[in-house]
Design an enzyme around this catalytic site. Structure first.
Site, PDB file in Angstrom:
ATOM      1  N   ASP A  70       0.875  -1.280  -0.069  1.00 60.48           N
ATOM      2  CA  ASP A  70       0.056   0.067   0.001  1.00 60.48           C
ATOM      3  C   ASP A  70       1.088   1.322  -0.087  1.00 60.48           C
ATOM      4  O   ASP A  70       2.102   1.181   0.028  1.00 60.48           O
ATOM      5  CB  ASP A  70      -0.906   0.098   1.273  1.00 60.48           C
ATOM      6  CG  ASP A  70      -0.321   0.336   2.677  1.00 60.48           C
ATOM      7  OD1 ASP A  70      -0.788  -0.300   3.458  1.00 60.48           O
ATOM      8  OD2 ASP A  70       0.984   0.440   2.573  1.00 60.48           O
ATOM      9  N   ASP A  75       8.791   1.357   8.868  1.00 63.50           N
ATOM     10  CA  ASP A  75      10.018   2.128   8.761  1.00 63.50           C
ATOM     11  C   ASP A  75      10.728   1.420   9.869  1.00 63.50           C
ATOM     12  O   ASP A  75      11.738   2.287  10.507  1.00 63.50           O
ATOM     13  CB  ASP A  75       9.715   3.470   9.265  1.00 63.50           C
ATOM     14  CG  ASP A  75       8.931   3.864  10.566  1.00 63.50           C
ATOM     15  OD1 ASP A  75       8.719   4.964  10.733  1.00 63.50           O
ATOM     16  OD2 ASP A  75       8.228   2.810  10.862  1.00 63.50           O
ATOM     17  N   GLY A  76      10.707   0.258  10.151  1.00 69.27           N
ATOM     18  CA  GLY A  76      11.669  -0.394  11.259  1.00 69.27           C
ATOM     19  C   GLY A  76      10.764   0.013  12.703  1.00 69.27           C
ATOM     20  O   GLY A  76      10.091   0.608  12.897  1.00 69.27           O
ATOM     21  N   ASP A  98       3.330  -2.979  12.133  1.00 70.40           N
ATOM     22  CA  ASP A  98       4.607  -2.868  11.545  1.00 70.40           C
ATOM     23  C   ASP A  98       5.374  -4.143  12.398  1.00 70.40           C
ATOM     24  O   ASP A  98       5.455  -3.905  13.691  1.00 70.40           O
ATOM     25  CB  ASP A  98       5.327  -1.685  11.963  1.00 70.40           C
ATOM     26  CG  ASP A  98       6.865  -1.749  11.477  1.00 70.40           C
ATOM     27  OD1 ASP A  98       7.539  -0.577  11.446  1.00 70.40           O
ATOM     28  OD2 ASP A  98       7.398  -2.755  10.985  1.00 70.40           O
ATOM     29  N   HIS A 121      -6.614   1.193  19.171  1.00 71.51           N
ATOM     30  CA  HIS A 121      -6.419   2.373  18.313  1.00 71.51           C
ATOM     31  C   HIS A 121      -6.852   2.459  16.931  1.00 71.51           C
ATOM     32  O   HIS A 121      -7.499   2.990  16.417  1.00 71.51           O
ATOM     33  CB  HIS A 121      -5.071   3.145  18.454  1.00 71.51           C
ATOM     34  CG  HIS A 121      -4.627   4.378  17.922  1.00 71.51           C
ATOM     35  ND1 HIS A 121      -4.509   5.495  18.086  1.00 71.51           N
ATOM     36  CD2 HIS A 121      -4.341   4.389  16.640  1.00 71.51           C
ATOM     37  CE1 HIS A 121      -4.367   6.448  17.276  1.00 71.51           C
ATOM     38  NE2 HIS A 121      -4.174   5.697  16.145  1.00 71.51           N
ATOM     39  N   GLU A 122      -5.925   1.319  16.271  1.00 70.88           N
ATOM     40  CA  GLU A 122      -6.154   1.140  14.959  1.00 70.88           C
ATOM     41  C   GLU A 122      -7.717   0.746  14.456  1.00 70.88           C
ATOM     42  O   GLU A 122      -8.016   1.404  13.242  1.00 70.88           O
ATOM     43  CB  GLU A 122      -5.242   0.036  14.372  1.00 70.88           C
ATOM     44  CG  GLU A 122      -3.834   0.415  14.551  1.00 70.88           C
ATOM     45  CD  GLU A 122      -3.193   1.819  13.897  1.00 70.88           C
ATOM     46  OE1 GLU A 122      -2.422   2.612  14.662  1.00 70.88           O
ATOM     47  OE2 GLU A 122      -3.809   2.232  13.019  1.00 70.88           O
ATOM     48  N   HIS A 125      -9.884   3.532  13.895  1.00 73.06           N
ATOM     49  CA  HIS A 125      -9.766   4.259  12.461  1.00 73.06           C
ATOM     50  C   HIS A 125     -10.519   3.507  11.768  1.00 73.06           C
ATOM     51  O   HIS A 125     -11.536   3.703  10.682  1.00 73.06           O
ATOM     52  CB  HIS A 125      -8.260   4.175  12.138  1.00 73.06           C
ATOM     53  CG  HIS A 125      -7.428   5.181  12.454  1.00 73.06           C
ATOM     54  ND1 HIS A 125      -7.592   6.410  12.874  1.00 73.06           N
ATOM     55  CD2 HIS A 125      -6.147   5.142  13.090  1.00 73.06           C
ATOM     56  CE1 HIS A 125      -6.840   7.146  13.435  1.00 73.06           C
ATOM     57  NE2 HIS A 125      -5.603   6.142  13.760  1.00 73.06           N
ATOM     58  N   HIS A 131      -7.637  10.764  14.421  1.00 74.94           N
ATOM     59  CA  HIS A 131      -7.042  11.000  15.490  1.00 74.94           C
ATOM     60  C   HIS A 131      -7.698  12.144  16.309  1.00 74.94           C
ATOM     61  O   HIS A 131      -8.253  13.103  15.852  1.00 74.94           O
ATOM     62  CB  HIS A 131      -5.658  11.528  15.122  1.00 74.94           C
ATOM     63  CG  HIS A 131      -4.628  10.380  14.692  1.00 74.94           C
ATOM     64  ND1 HIS A 131      -3.763  10.476  13.872  1.00 74.94           N
ATOM     65  CD2 HIS A 131      -4.730   8.897  15.094  1.00 74.94           C
ATOM     66  CE1 HIS A 131      -3.092   9.210  13.813  1.00 74.94           C
ATOM     67  NE2 HIS A 131      -3.981   8.420  14.583  1.00 74.94           N
TER      68      HIS A 131
END
Lengths: 391, 93
Positions: A70, A75-76, A98, A121-122, A125, A131
């Site tokens: 996507d 980002d680690g 992640d 939290h996710e 969404h 947020h």
């Protein structure tokens, strides 16, 4: 809170957990995400069914690292923890974690990122919440630890999700009956349908009644009704938890002390002190902290005349007088002192139209009027439904 | 203020902070083009103040320590601002 304009337009939402993080293993990964769904479904009439990924679920969840098909690469460790798409077809609702992050579960603060908290939290969404600028909210953008063992969804988030689905329910379905549950494709945890919210005019008794901020509230089960100042009709039913999330299982008694600016609720052997809807520190506490040995206060009323609060226990016909910090020494006394008042009272309130000259005792759907200055009952066994609910 | 706070910080941190403001929807992506950056110093400072407000920080409009610190905390990748829904372009899985 901030919402998107288009929540899910259905009550049954399917989801899949396509893989798991080796840091927790499959069982704990599923436990964290399943429980995160349960948090939201305990405040709105949505049903989440876990299905296999091959069944094209509404919400797909998975762990990935870096680029994952996507437009937001992970980002680690640190930075992005996860992201989710808002409700909709296709990728709508999908939630990606992640895989590089130090996922933990119920390990307390400063120990990695708790998967349950990030999932709550996710999924917020995925259900349509953006947020929130309320730093205490679970929908605040930056990861913050909340007690996961006794997780309480913050007020801002409850108001947000109910603004999406509380109305959705009443708008889409006849508000007197809950939506008929579709045949479950797999046995749900509790296949007993939610009892429909009661109709105020049909109630045969009430758990608690009080003027709060000069508005009359009636509590029954998980629901409450509210008559705003100057109005004659009640709005509701509302979930009690939409104002006071700690009280989602209902209340036994409530009173407001305007001088201390406190609203106090009783349920079983505990009591909660609020300032408006803000829970005050130390709450909830056991009623023995205020000198009541055993629990379950059935009715409570504050008297402006002497600044005292009176607690009533229905089945034993006793009452206590509460001063500062604890009930007074030579109590309990028999309720016969309130001559003419009913013995096992369900609720009591005062402050009608701002005056505290009378105390109203309610038992079943009858009420008694007690004159606080003449110390005697002046009206008995009147119809609460006719005189107060205007049904 | 904005120029001052930028000179105090090294360019890597400024770059990180400016990307943060773009990633999370406080500044439109095209503001990063250098030619326009100066012309929009005011919008950076305004965007910074907006981000600080959203995160409950003093709205200085500067890249101060508290702001840089919160920018470095792990967070959700979804944008904070409704207008820039960077991760909503796709519709297909």
């Amino acid at each position: 809170y901030v919402t998107v304009g288009s929540p899910w337009q259905k009550q049954l939402i399917t989801y899949s957990i396509n893989n798991f993080t080796p840091k927790l293993g499959k069982k704990l990964t599923h436990e964290a995400i399943d429980n995160a769904f349960k948090v939201w479904s305990s405040f709105v009439p949505l049903q989440f069914d876990k299905v296999d990924a091959s069944q094209n679920p509404d919400i797909v969840t998975f762990f990935a690292e870096g680029f994952h098909n996507d437009n937001t690469n992970f980002d680690g460790v640190g930075g992005y923890l996860a992201h989710a798409f808002y409700p909709g077809s296709g990728i709508g609702g999908d939630t990606h974690f992640d895989g590089a992050e130090p996922w933990t579960l119920h390990q307390g603060p400063n120990k990695g990122n708790d998967l349950f908290l990030v999932a709550v939290h996710e999924l917020g969404h995925a259900l349509g919440l953006q947020h929130s600028p309320d730093v205490k909210a679970i929908m605040a953008p930056v990861y913050k630890y909340h007690d996961t063992k006794n997780f309480v969804l913050p007020q801002d988030d409850i108001l947000g999700i109910q603004s999406l689905y509380g109305n959705f329910w009443f708008k889409l379905f006849d508000s007197t009956k809950p939506p008929r549950r579709p045949a479950a494709t797999q046995p749900t945890i509790s296949s007993i349908p939610e009892p429909s919210p009661p109709k105020l005019c049909e109630l045969s008794n009430y758990d608690a009644i009080s003027f709060l901020r000069k508005e009359l509230y009636i509590f029954k089960g998980k629901y409450m009704w509210r008559r705003k100042r100057g109005k004659t009709s009640f709005s509701g039913p509302l979930m009690i938890s939409s104002f006071w999330p700690q009280l989602k299982n209902g209340v036994d008694a409530v009173y407001e002390n305007p001088t201390s600016n406190k609203i106090v609720f009783f349920k079983d052997h505990l009591f909660w002190e609020f300032r408006g809807t803000e829970l005050l520190p130390q709450s909830p506490r056991h009623v023995r902290h205020i000198g009541m040995q055993n629990g379950k206060v059935d009715a409570a009323v504050w008297w402006q005349r002497n600044g005292k609060t009176y607690f009533f226990k229905g089945n034993c016909g006793y009452y206590w007088r509460y001063g500062v910090g604890r009930v007074e020494e030579d109590y309990p006394r028999s309720i016969s002192v309130w001559n003419g008042a009913p013995a096992n009272v369900d609720a009591a309130f005062s402050g009608v139209d701002g005056s505290h000259n009378f105390t109203y005792f309610v038992k079943g759907n009858k009420y008694w009027v007690f004159n606080n200055w003449e110390i005697k009952t002046v009206k008995t066994s009147l119809s609460f439904v006719d005189d107060w609910l205007k049904c | 203020n904005h120029v001052k706070s930028r000179t105090k910080r090294d360019s890597a941190e400024i770059g990180f902070a400016e990307s943060y403001l773009v990633n999370y929807g406080y500044v439109p992506p095209d503001s990063l083009q250098s030619g326009r950056a100066n012309a929009e110093l005011h919008s950076w400072s305004k965007a910074l103040a907006e981000m600080q407000k959203f995160h409950g920080l003093p709205q200085t409009g500067e890249f101060d320590d508290a702001t840089i610190e919160i920018m470095k905390k792990p967070r959700c990748a979804n944008p904070d601002k409704v207008s820039v829904k960077t991760n909503l372009k796709r519709k297909k899985r």
